[in-house]
Design a protein around this motif. Structure first.
Motif, PDB file in Angstrom:
ATOM      1  N   ALA A 118     -27.200   9.875 -19.892  1.00 29.26           N
ATOM      2  CA  ALA A 118     -26.288   9.125 -19.014  1.00 29.26           C
ATOM      3  C   ALA A 118     -25.725  10.018 -17.906  1.00 29.26           C
ATOM      4  N   ALA A 119     -25.379  11.246 -18.252  1.00 33.92           N
ATOM      5  CA  ALA A 119     -24.851  12.175 -17.248  1.00 33.92           C
ATOM      6  C   ALA A 119     -25.908  12.498 -16.194  1.00 33.92           C
ATOM      7  N   HIS A 120     -27.146  12.660 -16.646  1.00 34.65           N
ATOM      8  CA  HIS A 120     -28.239  12.958 -15.709  1.00 34.65           C
ATOM      9  C   HIS A 120     -28.499  11.766 -14.788  1.00 34.65           C
ATOM     10  N   GLN A 121     -28.470  10.560 -15.340  1.00 33.85           N
ATOM     11  CA  GLN A 121     -28.679   9.365 -14.524  1.00 33.85           C
ATOM     12  C   GLN A 121     -27.576   9.203 -13.487  1.00 33.85           C
ATOM     13  N   ALA A 122     -26.347   9.517 -13.871  1.00 34.46           N
ATOM     14  CA  ALA A 122     -25.237   9.426 -12.925  1.00 34.46           C
ATOM     15  C   ALA A 122     -25.410  10.426 -11.785  1.00 34.46           C
TER      16      ALA A 122
END
Length: 486
Positions: free
Chosen positions: A377-381
């Motif tokens: 999720a952090a990478h997608q953000a």
């Protein structure tokens, strides 16, 4: 049998065609797969014959004074940034011919020079392969090798800017007649040679810019290498050439810098009679001539990269500047990207970053599912934030481009009108426009009407007249022309 005078005997002359036919027959079956179709076998024997033709290369010649680029459209349709790069080549090299091969004339060029017609090389395999390809980056790589083999000169990608004249590509202490090909180091990171992803790209010569003479044999060998590779890929995928699917690394190794480098090193080995490896060019500090190939330092064509010990574009060795704005093909040929840590190429060969990426991706499978989801999720953000930034930059660029074109149009229209109208009529229109402008300026705005009288009185009337009348007239004329053209 040789008879006196050095001539072949009559019997041997009669038998010679049979001997040649036998040799060709053996070569043919040595290269042909018995399970191929008759058409494929025919193409193989054409290649066998072509492979043994003597390249039509002029020895001890000078480099053609030509500059080549390839792009989707002709220069008259260039966007401003492409036009600026193109102008740099023409400005610094006024004695060179500049030409752009486009998506509209590339096939005709290939058919003319490699087809069976007058002056063609009679290589239907090359023509058919080029005609069948749909992958634009593969066609772009192949086209640069084909046209440079035929005509020579300087090739540069559309987003490459010239910093110095082409005449400075060859150091003054070398004789131009002894050099057939000029290239530059691009990536010099041999410490990553065994890296799973970076290894095959860690040592390469630059092919976004290079210079050569016509009919340099290594370019045709490179083309033949690419044709064979494409056929193997199509066979492996079980699809026609036009339907093959390639990732980033396959493009790099199949037709791009890695393939270019492999064939260049093989040509050096062929020319010198000794094995030439990348070690000969690691940490290169001075141009190096190997055989008839001149290798320039990394700063020459690939300055400003942030790796491979490349200096900035202010370096006295820097000959060109690559802006990378046309390098959009990776989006169509994606490279490996970890779901939580992205692409290792984003490290730009920085050791600490690469080591961290390797360690993180190795440890990832053992992490709890919740932690894996959090990292993803952090990478997608982060990716979304980067995409939004790029979208904003692209929108700003498009808006600036639109304003530039509109400004050029208005100026052109104003210039034409000034040339058409008689002097008296032009002066009358100017006077009328001045009156309209002054009338507009004397009307109080809504904001001014809401201010106290004292505030209005503190602004002297002369403040609205600080701009010369001539300037206001020209501005008014431009706005009128704009409305008339919309």
């Amino acid at each position: 049998m040789i008879v006196p005078g050095g001539r072949l005997s009559k019997e041997l002359r009669r038998a010679l065609p049979i001997y040649v036919a036998c040799v060709l027959f053996i070569l043919f079956f040595a290269r042909v797969n018995p399970y191929e179709s008759p058409l494929e076998a025919t193409e193989v024997i054409k290649r066998v014959l072509a492979a043994y033709q003597t390249p039509l290369q002029t020895t001890k010649s000078l480099f053609p004074r030509k500059i080549w680029q390839t792009w989707k459209v002709a220069p008259v349709q260039f966007q401003v940034r492409d036009l600026e790069r193109a102008r740099s080549w023409a400005a610094l090299n006024p004695g060179h011919r500049y030409e752009v091969m486009t998506d509209g004339n590339d096939l005709h060029y290939v058919e003319t020079h490699f087809g069976p017609g007058p002056g063609g090389l009679n290589r239907p395999d090359i023509v058919n392969m080029y005609r069948s390809l749909n992958a634009t980056i593969i066609k772009a790589d192949l086209l640069r090798y084909l046209m440079m083999y035929i005509e020579g000169g300087v090739y540069a990608d559309i987003d490459v800017e010239a910093l110095k004249p082409v005449d400075q590509f060859i150091p003054s202490h070398l004789n131009e007649e002894d050099v057939d090909l000029v290239i530059s180091v691009e990536i010099d990171e041999p410490s990553y040679a065994n890296h799973t992803i970076l290894g095959q790209k860690s040592r390469s010569f630059c092919q976004w810019t290079f210079m050569c003479k016509p009919r340099v044999p290594v370019l045709l060998r490179l083309v033949d290498h690419i044709l064979g590779w494409l056929e193997r890929v199509a066979t492996k995928q079980g699809v026609p050439i036009g339907e093959i699917v390639l990732n980033f690394d396959e493009v790099i190794t199949g037709t791009g810098p890695s393939a270019f480098t492999e064939l260049i090193l093989a040509e050096m080995t062929r020319k010198t009679g000794r094995a030439v490896t990348w070690d000969s060019f690691h940490a290169l500090t001075e141009p190096k001539l190997v055989g008839n190939i001149l290798v320039l330092t990394v700063d020459s064509f690939a300055a400003g990269q942030g790796h491979s010990n490349a200096l900035t574009h202010d370096s006295p060795r820097a000959l060109v500047k690559h802006h990378y704005h046309a390098s959009l093909w990776p989006s169509r040929h994606p490279r490996y990207s970890h779901p939580a840590y992205g692409m290792v190429e984003e490290c730009n060969w920085e050791r600490e970053c690469v080591d961290a990426w390797d360690a993180n991706t190795a440890a990832y499978p053992s992490l709890p599912a919740e932690e894996q989801e959090r990292l993803i999720a952090a990478h997608q953000a982060a990716l979304k934030a980067n995409d939004d930034k790029e979208a904003a930059e692209n929108a700003a660029h498009e808006a600036a481009e639109k304003d530039r074109k509109q400004s050029e149009l208005l100026e052109a229209c104003a210039a034409e009108i000034r040339g058409w109208l008689p002097k008296e009529e032009a002066n009358a229109q100017a006077a009328e426009a001045t009156k309209q402008a002054e009338a507009t300026q004397t009307q109080p705005t809504e904001a001014a009407q809401t201010q106290p009288p004292e505030a209005n009185q503190t602004q002297p009337a002369e403040a609205t007249q600080t701009q010369p009348a001539e300037t206001r007239v020209a501005h008014t004329d431009l706005r009128s022309d704009q409305l008339g053209t919309q």
